[in-house]
Design a protein around this motif. Sequence first.
Motif, PDB file in Angstrom:
ATOM      1  N   HIS A  97      41.052  36.924   2.220  1.00  0.00           N
ATOM      2  CA  HIS A  97      40.339  37.292   0.994  1.00  0.00           C
ATOM      3  C   HIS A  97      39.049  36.473   0.915  1.00  0.00           C
ATOM      4  O   HIS A  97      39.081  35.246   1.079  1.00  0.00           O
ATOM      5  CB  HIS A  97      41.210  37.018  -0.236  1.00  0.00           C
ATOM      6  CG  HIS A  97      40.667  37.625  -1.491  1.00  0.00           C
ATOM      7  ND1 HIS A  97      39.619  37.064  -2.182  1.00  0.00           N
ATOM      8  CD2 HIS A  97      41.013  38.755  -2.163  1.00  0.00           C
ATOM      9  CE1 HIS A  97      39.343  37.819  -3.229  1.00  0.00           C
ATOM     10  NE2 HIS A  97      40.170  38.844  -3.239  1.00  0.00           N
ATOM     11  N   PRO A  98      37.904  37.116   0.660  1.00  0.00           N
ATOM     12  CA  PRO A  98      36.627  36.392   0.719  1.00  0.00           C
ATOM     13  C   PRO A  98      36.502  35.246  -0.282  1.00  0.00           C
ATOM     14  O   PRO A  98      35.922  34.198   0.038  1.00  0.00           O
ATOM     15  CB  PRO A  98      35.592  37.486   0.437  1.00  0.00           C
ATOM     16  CG  PRO A  98      36.344  38.577  -0.252  1.00  0.00           C
ATOM     17  CD  PRO A  98      37.711  38.547   0.336  1.00  0.00           C
ATOM     18  N   PHE A  99      37.054  35.405  -1.481  1.00  0.00           N
ATOM     19  CA  PHE A  99      36.968  34.333  -2.470  1.00  0.00           C
ATOM     20  C   PHE A  99      37.885  33.170  -2.098  1.00  0.00           C
ATOM     21  O   PHE A  99      37.510  32.001  -2.227  1.00  0.00           O
ATOM     22  CB  PHE A  99      37.325  34.869  -3.864  1.00  0.00           C
ATOM     23  CG  PHE A  99      36.236  35.699  -4.482  1.00  0.00           C
ATOM     24  CD1 PHE A  99      35.278  35.127  -5.295  1.00  0.00           C
ATOM     25  CD2 PHE A  99      36.160  37.059  -4.231  1.00  0.00           C
ATOM     26  CE1 PHE A  99      34.266  35.888  -5.869  1.00  0.00           C
ATOM     27  CE2 PHE A  99      35.162  37.833  -4.792  1.00  0.00           C
ATOM     28  CZ  PHE A  99      34.203  37.248  -5.609  1.00  0.00           C
ATOM     29  N   VAL A 100      39.079  33.491  -1.630  1.00  0.00           N
ATOM     30  CA  VAL A 100      40.019  32.445  -1.216  1.00  0.00           C
ATOM     31  C   VAL A 100      39.436  31.654  -0.053  1.00  0.00           C
ATOM     32  O   VAL A 100      39.461  30.410  -0.046  1.00  0.00           O
ATOM     33  CB  VAL A 100      41.379  33.055  -0.836  1.00  0.00           C
ATOM     34  CG1 VAL A 100      42.313  31.977  -0.279  1.00  0.00           C
ATOM     35  CG2 VAL A 100      42.021  33.744  -2.040  1.00  0.00           C
ATOM     36  N   GLU A 101      38.894  32.353   0.939  1.00  0.00           N
ATOM     37  CA  GLU A 101      38.341  31.672   2.113  1.00  0.00           C
ATOM     38  C   GLU A 101      37.120  30.837   1.749  1.00  0.00           C
ATOM     39  O   GLU A 101      36.905  29.753   2.309  1.00  0.00           O
ATOM     40  CB  GLU A 101      37.981  32.705   3.186  1.00  0.00           C
ATOM     41  CG  GLU A 101      39.168  33.480   3.725  1.00  0.00           C
ATOM     42  CD  GLU A 101      40.284  32.583   4.244  1.00  0.00           C
ATOM     43  OE1 GLU A 101      39.965  31.584   4.940  1.00  0.00           O
ATOM     44  OE2 GLU A 101      41.455  32.870   3.946  1.00  0.00           O
TER      45      GLU A 101
ATOM     46  N   LEU B  88      28.770  22.881   0.054  1.00  0.00           N
ATOM     47  CA  LEU B  88      28.668  24.287   0.444  1.00  0.00           C
ATOM     48  C   LEU B  88      27.769  25.048  -0.532  1.00  0.00           C
ATOM     49  O   LEU B  88      27.848  24.853  -1.746  1.00  0.00           O
ATOM     50  CB  LEU B  88      30.062  24.919   0.453  1.00  0.00           C
ATOM     51  CG  LEU B  88      30.139  26.396   0.869  1.00  0.00           C
ATOM     52  CD1 LEU B  88      29.841  26.544   2.361  1.00  0.00           C
ATOM     53  CD2 LEU B  88      31.529  26.970   0.545  1.00  0.00           C
ATOM     54  N   THR B  89      26.941  25.915   0.008  1.00  0.00           N
ATOM     55  CA  THR B  89      26.091  26.781  -0.810  1.00  0.00           C
ATOM     56  C   THR B  89      26.480  28.240  -0.549  1.00  0.00           C
ATOM     57  O   THR B  89      27.122  28.564   0.467  1.00  0.00           O
ATOM     58  CB  THR B  89      24.610  26.594  -0.479  1.00  0.00           C
ATOM     59  OG1 THR B  89      24.392  26.923   0.913  1.00  0.00           O
ATOM     60  CG2 THR B  89      24.179  25.151  -0.734  1.00  0.00           C
TER      61      THR B  89
ATOM     62  N   LYS C 291      31.548  32.104   3.201  1.00  0.00           N
ATOM     63  CA  LYS C 291      32.243  33.303   3.654  1.00  0.00           C
ATOM     64  C   LYS C 291      31.987  34.475   2.722  1.00  0.00           C
ATOM     65  O   LYS C 291      31.988  35.633   3.143  1.00  0.00           O
ATOM     66  CB  LYS C 291      33.752  33.035   3.760  1.00  0.00           C
ATOM     67  CG  LYS C 291      34.166  32.260   4.985  1.00  0.00           C
ATOM     68  CD  LYS C 291      33.946  33.083   6.257  1.00  0.00           C
ATOM     69  CE  LYS C 291      34.366  32.338   7.503  1.00  0.00           C
ATOM     70  NZ  LYS C 291      34.100  33.131   8.731  1.00  0.00           N
ATOM     71  N   LEU C 292      31.768  34.179   1.458  1.00  0.00           N
ATOM     72  CA  LEU C 292      31.491  35.240   0.493  1.00  0.00           C
ATOM     73  C   LEU C 292      30.191  35.948   0.840  1.00  0.00           C
ATOM     74  O   LEU C 292      30.134  37.187   0.847  1.00  0.00           O
ATOM     75  CB  LEU C 292      31.428  34.661  -0.919  1.00  0.00           C
ATOM     76  CG  LEU C 292      31.291  35.674  -2.060  1.00  0.00           C
ATOM     77  CD1 LEU C 292      32.475  36.630  -2.077  1.00  0.00           C
ATOM     78  CD2 LEU C 292      31.162  34.960  -3.398  1.00  0.00           C
ATOM     79  N   LYS C 293      29.159  35.183   1.149  1.00  0.00           N
ATOM     80  CA  LYS C 293      27.876  35.784   1.558  1.00  0.00           C
ATOM     81  C   LYS C 293      28.046  36.586   2.842  1.00  0.00           C
ATOM     82  O   LYS C 293      27.532  37.707   2.977  1.00  0.00           O
ATOM     83  CB  LYS C 293      26.845  34.668   1.763  1.00  0.00           C
ATOM     84  CG  LYS C 293      25.528  35.111   2.416  1.00  0.00           C
ATOM     85  CD  LYS C 293      24.772  36.070   1.546  1.00  0.00           C
ATOM     86  CE  LYS C 293      23.283  36.147   1.895  1.00  0.00           C
ATOM     87  NZ  LYS C 293      22.956  36.230   3.302  1.00  0.00           N
TER      88      LYS C 293
END
Length: 293
Positions: free
Chosen positions: A73-77, A88-89, A94-96
Amino acid sequence: MANYNYKSVLKGALATLGVEVKRIEHNEVIPKYFDDPVEALLYNQGGKKAAFSCPIGKCTHYTALGFRNNDWHPFVETLKQYRSDKYLTYSRSKLKEFYTKWQPKNASDALTGFKFPPKEFSKLPPHYMFLSPWSSLSHAEVDLDIRWWNQKDNTEHGRTDLRYPDHGWAFFGPVHPDKGILEFDRSISLYNSLIQHGYDKSQGFVGVTILKRGKELVYLVGGGGYHRAAALSSLGYKHVPSTFHRNSIVDIDDACNWPQVRSGLWTVKQARLYVDHLFDFNSNQWAIDMSLC
């Protein structure tokens, strides 16, 4: 895009169906809490609000990118990245990367990895994926619903200028950089709050719909709490405090009578296969195939 009150239009449209679209609001009276979801549902159906301890290991989403042990899952990762790198930005997250690589062209694509969507879905924009086989909403009502929820979400987090579809939304790309940063910052803030204060039930619950296949249950996250579910999952929580987005169980054995099956949008076979997909899809393998992990 025209500037008018989506909330009023949506509520008016759904009132004719006897449907109330309502977000789980902060500072509501805390409902009675149960360990057993069926007992909680029956209490809820009896007229008083109930909540229950929902196993995150059985939670998924309409997109099939869920919160289970074998899910990616992108938010979890992204939150796992943040745990290892407090600097982290969004641009390195991973979301970007997810928003850049996963940009469904239509509603068929938006049902991640599902190979048997309704034929009409290939002609509809991605957000019409919420025309699930058990939904009684019309195309127009789903469209209004999505636009209103996005406007409400963005406004609640200080960005009244962001709109769907112009700036995208949380579930997949493309998204405007400002929307991506909003989703990233929101998730980080929630993550830090959970570490510092734990989960405060007075601030709301995760809305879920129970899906049933034989003796198996999964919990479909929707109706508020999507980001909370992701943050709790990233922190290793085993359960998430939940309430009911739908006040009944969606049972695969009822597929032939589901509204969008009766309307002809979905066939019975497609509807049952979609439920199977929500139970069985391995989003981790999908992410590997997409070079996301």
